[in-house]
Design an enzyme around this catalytic site. Structure first.
Site, PDB file in Angstrom:
ATOM      1  N   CYS A 183      -5.413  15.992   6.515  1.00 25.92           N
ATOM      2  CA  CYS A 183      -5.838  17.226   7.185  1.00 25.92           C
ATOM      3  C   CYS A 183      -5.904  18.410   6.229  1.00 25.92           C
ATOM      4  O   CYS A 183      -5.902  19.559   6.658  1.00 25.92           O
ATOM      5  CB  CYS A 183      -4.916  17.541   8.360  1.00 25.92           C
ATOM      6  SG  CYS A 183      -5.135  16.391   9.715  1.00 25.92           S
ATOM      7  N   TYR A 236       0.789  -1.232   0.000  1.00 21.65           N
ATOM      8  CA  TYR A 236       0.000   0.000   0.000  1.00 21.65           C
ATOM      9  C   TYR A 236       0.823   1.285   0.000  1.00 21.65           C
ATOM     10  O   TYR A 236       1.757   1.426   0.790  1.00 21.65           O
ATOM     11  CB  TYR A 236      -0.928   0.032   1.225  1.00 21.65           C
ATOM     12  CG  TYR A 236      -1.970   1.111   1.077  1.00 21.65           C
ATOM     13  CD1 TYR A 236      -3.134   0.870   0.368  1.00 21.65           C
ATOM     14  CD2 TYR A 236      -1.753   2.384   1.571  1.00 21.65           C
ATOM     15  CE1 TYR A 236      -4.060   1.871   0.173  1.00 21.65           C
ATOM     16  CE2 TYR A 236      -2.673   3.392   1.385  1.00 21.65           C
ATOM     17  CZ  TYR A 236      -3.829   3.126   0.680  1.00 21.65           C
ATOM     18  OH  TYR A 236      -4.738   4.115   0.483  1.00 21.65           O
ATOM     19  N   ARG A 244      -7.747   6.132  -2.164  1.00 21.26           N
ATOM     20  CA  ARG A 244      -6.892   7.161  -2.791  1.00 21.26           C
ATOM     21  C   ARG A 244      -6.980   7.124  -4.307  1.00 21.26           C
ATOM     22  O   ARG A 244      -7.270   6.091  -4.906  1.00 21.26           O
ATOM     23  CB  ARG A 244      -5.432   6.916  -2.387  1.00 21.26           C
ATOM     24  CG  ARG A 244      -5.189   6.973  -0.875  1.00 21.26           C
ATOM     25  CD  ARG A 244      -4.336   8.136  -0.488  1.00 21.26           C
ATOM     26  NE  ARG A 244      -4.338   8.331   0.961  1.00 21.26           N
ATOM     27  CZ  ARG A 244      -3.839   9.420   1.547  1.00 21.26           C
ATOM     28  NH1 ARG A 244      -3.296  10.372   0.819  1.00 21.26           N
ATOM     29  NH2 ARG A 244      -3.874   9.566   2.852  1.00 21.26           N
ATOM     30  N   LYS A 254       7.047   8.707   1.009  1.00 13.77           N
ATOM     31  CA  LYS A 254       7.334   9.011   2.408  1.00 13.77           C
ATOM     32  C   LYS A 254       8.717   8.495   2.833  1.00 13.77           C
ATOM     33  O   LYS A 254       9.441   9.152   3.577  1.00 13.77           O
ATOM     34  CB  LYS A 254       6.252   8.433   3.320  1.00 13.77           C
ATOM     35  CG  LYS A 254       4.884   9.081   3.090  1.00 13.77           C
ATOM     36  CD  LYS A 254       4.978  10.545   3.292  1.00 13.77           C
ATOM     37  CE  LYS A 254       3.842  11.429   2.847  1.00 13.77           C
ATOM     38  NZ  LYS A 254       2.486  11.088   3.009  1.00 13.77           N
TER      39      LYS A 254
HETATM   40  P1  GTP Z   1      -2.593  13.185   2.914  1.00 10.58           P
HETATM   41  O1  GTP Z   1      -2.640  12.885   1.456  1.00 10.58           O
HETATM   42  O2  GTP Z   1      -2.964  12.023   3.767  1.00 10.58           O
HETATM   43  O3  GTP Z   1      -1.312  13.770   3.358  1.00 10.58           O
HETATM   44  O4  GTP Z   1      -3.824  14.216   3.208  1.00 10.58           O
HETATM   45  P2  GTP Z   1      -4.007  15.778   2.922  1.00 10.58           P
HETATM   46  O5  GTP Z   1      -3.366  16.570   4.010  1.00 10.58           O
HETATM   47  O6  GTP Z   1      -3.635  16.093   1.530  1.00 10.58           O
HETATM   48  O7  GTP Z   1      -5.593  15.962   3.125  1.00 10.58           O
HETATM   49  P3  GTP Z   1      -6.755  16.198   2.042  1.00 10.58           P
HETATM   50  O8  GTP Z   1      -6.663  17.544   1.393  1.00 10.58           O
HETATM   51  O9  GTP Z   1      -6.832  15.029   1.160  1.00 10.58           O
HETATM   52  O10 GTP Z   1      -8.026  16.223   2.988  1.00 10.58           O
HETATM   53  C1  GTP Z   1      -8.341  15.150   3.833  1.00 10.58           C
HETATM   54  C2  GTP Z   1      -9.759  15.251   4.328  1.00 10.58           C
HETATM   55  O11 GTP Z   1      -9.966  16.520   4.959  1.00 10.58           O
HETATM   56  C3  GTP Z   1     -10.789  15.155   3.210  1.00 10.58           C
HETATM   57  O12 GTP Z   1     -11.856  14.354   3.643  1.00 10.58           O
HETATM   58  C4  GTP Z   1     -11.221  16.575   3.008  1.00 10.58           C
HETATM   59  O13 GTP Z   1     -12.521  16.645   2.504  1.00 10.58           O
HETATM   60  C5  GTP Z   1     -11.081  17.189   4.400  1.00 10.58           C
HETATM   61  N1  GTP Z   1     -10.789  18.644   4.322  1.00 10.58           N
HETATM   62  C6  GTP Z   1      -9.832  19.243   3.570  1.00 10.58           C
HETATM   63  N2  GTP Z   1      -9.866  20.584   3.690  1.00 10.58           N
HETATM   64  C7  GTP Z   1     -10.862  20.851   4.568  1.00 10.58           C
HETATM   65  C8  GTP Z   1     -11.402  22.067   5.119  1.00 10.58           C
HETATM   66  O14 GTP Z   1     -10.970  23.186   4.820  1.00 10.58           O
HETATM   67  N3  GTP Z   1     -12.415  21.923   6.021  1.00 10.58           N
HETATM   68  C9  GTP Z   1     -12.923  20.702   6.372  1.00 10.58           C
HETATM   69  N4  GTP Z   1     -13.911  20.656   7.254  1.00 10.58           N
HETATM   70  N5  GTP Z   1     -12.445  19.532   5.855  1.00 10.58           N
HETATM   71  C10 GTP Z   1     -11.440  19.610   4.975  1.00 10.58           C
HETATM   72  C1  SPV Z   2      -0.011  10.366   4.088  1.00 11.73           C
HETATM   73  O1  SPV Z   2      -0.421   9.470   4.838  1.00 11.73           O
HETATM   74  O2  SPV Z   2       0.479  11.439   4.512  1.00 11.73           O
HETATM   75  C2  SPV Z   2      -0.123  10.192   2.621  1.00 11.73           C
HETATM   76  C3  SPV Z   2      -0.493   8.865   2.104  1.00 11.73           C
HETATM   77  O3  SPV Z   2       0.152  11.124   1.877  1.00 11.73           O
HETATM   78  S1  SPV Z   2       0.847   7.774   2.066  1.00 11.73           S
HETATM   79  O4  SPV Z   2       1.514   7.898   0.777  1.00 11.73           O
HETATM   80  O5  SPV Z   2       0.295   6.418   2.207  1.00 11.73           O
HETATM   81  O6  SPV Z   2       1.777   8.080   3.107  1.00 11.73           O
HETATM   82 MN    MN Z   3       0.673  13.039   3.117  1.00 11.92          MN
END
Ligand code: GTP
Ligand code: SPV
Ligand code: MN
Length: 597
Positions: A265, A212, A380, A221
């Protein structure tokens, strides 16, 4: 064997691993479209991939993993530095000699019945001073197809490496050899024996048992954060879990901003934001990782070393992230989403009604009455960055881009205000070092628990976190530098009914606009324990349909709650022992003073 390289180190290593893992065949990846299509075809035949409808989503595939292999496994991730103390209190450590002995026995014969793929890849554009070359050996064609999207990969990298070039050794096996005649499963893995190991001194990565994302696509990562953070410390730069965006104001001012938010987040969402404020525009440069170097002009320059996005699907829709939706219209791999009857993907939070008939992320008919979601919360999409309609033209400029502001943030249901500006570089590092966030589905384990996640790097820092804080502080000690300003943001405050106070997504442009106004010296601010916060009519909330009382709740800092936060920070800091920089203790004391302690 005849390999398409004269690099002796590479040839010797491939032979050594082939002798150990005993694959049936060896394939050097050239990175071509033909190679991708042929591997995808094989994956379809094996049942790993299902080809999506060419009408609805051309050249795209759906995969679902083993039910246990759905996210990063932090408790099976190891930093095997020579000395335990160098891994620090935030990492699992095992001595490199014992780890290698254990894993060598696991790798012995682990590729029987499979092909060994050699993936030459570059994190960062070829020829950039930022870039690092890695070679991943894997027995997973799923990994090869994803790596082709996520990194610069194939023949051009071998050419850049030449006969004498060095590379980061990345070894991966799903850990499931096939006896002769044994039928393979759709998602081979070895859940009983997972190890994601890093050897920082020798810059090696050994991964076993998981297929995964962050466990198996080793450029991401493992290399671009855990190993790169060590290289960055040694070489005077930073490897960070950050998005990178370009913001243009109505007056045409351009600012590049990075943001460190923990996994799931909001990095991808902020990087692809469509501003609700008229006249502002955001273009994407990166959504997960940023490498930062000091430029000749004394500014910090950032570059996204990845070539694609591996983004969270659930919650992504035309309402929340239209750019992501418009990026994954074709040539995309989906993992652990649900599947529709007409050969397209579906997930919770996508636009429209739930279709009446769905296949869930486990490949079973979905029962809408069930309490479980149809797609996994960490489902994803893997898609090339160049496909994004709002990719900044300079996104893969080998020089990177100059950074004006750094944002830190996490999921904090209370206490942390919508936005605050740090008082100094040291104070900004303090804000980063004390970051906390509620845990998400991006890692295996409980969801929703508040944990300290300094700089969003808790799972990704390849050395002692106390030394990492000191490394960040060292940039502030160099008075020649023109450092970016640091901001703390929080999109996730909730009301008493557990509802988000702030609409987030495109509305976050209001916060970005305030940041630009601060950078350009236009906006006033008042001092609080968290730093400078907006005053009077800032940020611009015009046209936002939330009442004033809710907006005020967004910025409320309750002193009793702050007192418990200070206690939590003290306990967090105590875990770093004498490696905790004195400047951070000074910052903590100042925070205590400001709260009347
Ligand atoms: P990784 O790929 O794991 O590192 O995640 P990321 O930090 O890129 O997070 P991503 O933008 O994919 O958002 C993750 C979740 O947070 C999703 O379900 C989004 O819908 C939610 N989310 C993102 N931005 C916001 C926001 O401004 N407000 C709220 N309430 N939720 C948000
Ligand atoms: C994270 O977990 O911060 C990701 C997904 O961006 S992974 O590539 O699985 O680490
Ligand atoms: Mn990430």
């Amino acid at each position: 064997m005849n390999y398409p390289t004269s690099n002796k180190k590479l040839i010797d290593w491939v032979n050594e691993i082939a002798d150990l893992c005993e694959p049936d065949a060896i394939h050097f990846c050239d990175g071509s479209k033909e190679e991708f299509d042929s591997l995808a075809g094989e994956l379809v035949n094996k049942g790993t991939f299902k080809k999506l409808s060419d009408v609805r989503r051309p050249n795209s595939y759906w995969a679902h993993s083993d039910a246990s292999d759905v996210a990063r496994v932090e408790n099976r991730t190891f930093i095997c530095s020579n000395v335990a103390d160098d891994a620090g209190p935030t990492n699992n450590w095992m001595d490199p000699f014992s780890m290698k002995s254990t894993m060598t026995e696991l790798y012995r014969g682990s590729m029987v019945g499979r092909t060994l793929y050699v993936i030459p890849f570059s994190m960062g554009p070829l020829g950039s001073p930022f870039s690092k070359i890695g070679i991943e050996i894997t027995d997973s064609p799923y990994v090869v197809t994803n790596m082709r999207i996520m990194a610069t990969m194939g023949t051009a990298v071998l050419e850049e490496l030449g006969a004498d070039g060095d590379f980061i050794h990345c070894l991966h096996s799903v850990g499931k050899p096939l006896a002769s005649g044994e039928q393979d499963v759709a998602w081979p893995c070895n859940p009983q024996n997972i190890y994601i190991s890093h050897f920082p001194e020798t810059r090696e990565i050994w991964s076993f048992g998981s297929g995964y994302g962050g466990n198996a696509l080793l450029g991401k990562k493992c290399l671009a954060l855990r190993i790169a953070s060590v290289a960055a410390r040694d070489e005077g730069w930073l490897a960070e879990h950050m998005l990178l965006l370009k913001l243009t104001s109505p007056a045409g001012e351009v600012h590049y901003m990075t943001g460190a938010f923990p996994s799931a987040c909001g990095k991808t969402n902020l990087a692809m934001l469509v501003p609700t404020l008229a006249g502002w525009s955001v273009e994407t440069l990166g959504d997960d990782i940023c490498w930062i170097r000091v430029g000749e002009d004394g500014r910090l320059w950032g570059l996204n070393p990845e070539a694609g996005f591996f983004g969270v699907a659930p919650g992504t829709s035309y309402a929340t992230n239209p750019n992501a939706m418009d990026t994954m219209v074709r040539d995309t791999i989906f993992t652990n989403t649900a599947l529709t009857a007409d050969g397209d993907v579906w997930w919770e939070g996508i636009d429209g009604e739930m279709p009446s008939s769905l296949t869930d992320w486990q490949g079973n008919r979905y029962d809408p009455a069930s309490s479980k979601p149809a797609s996994h919360p960490n489902a994803r999409f893997t898609v090339g960055a160049a496909q994004s309609p709002h990719i900044a033209p300079e996104w893969n400029d080998p020089r990177g881009v100059p950074i004006s502001a750094i944002l830190f943030g996490g999921r904090r249901r209370s206490l942390v205000p919508l936005v605050s500006e740090s008082k100094s570089w040291e104070h900004g590092v303090f804000l980063g070092s004390t970051m906390a966030s509620e845990t998400t589905a991006a890692a295996v384990g409980a969801v929703g628990n508040l944990r300290r996640d300094p700089f969003a790097m808790l799972p990704f820092c390849g050395y002692h976190m106390g030394d990492y804080f000191a490394h960040w502080l060292s940039f502030g000690d160099n008075k020649e530098l023109k450092l970016p300003k640091i901001y703390l943001v929080n999109w996730f405050r909730k009301d008493a009914d557990n509802k988000f106070l702030w609409p987030g997504y495109g509305e976050n442009s209001r916060v970005l606009a305030w940041i630009v106004d601060r950078l350009e010296g236009r906006a006033q601010a008042s001092e609080t324990p968290f730093g400078y916060v907006p005053v009077s009519d800032d940020p611009n909330f015009d046209g936002l349909s939330i009442d004033k009382a809710r907006l005020e709740l967004l910025n409320q800092v309750d002193s009793t709650e702050l007192a418990s936060e200070i206690e939590a920070i003290s306990a967090h800091f105590a875990t770093f022992g004498d490696k905790l920089p004195a400047q951070l203790i000074d910052q903590l004391n100042a925070l205590m003073g400001s709260n009347g302690n």
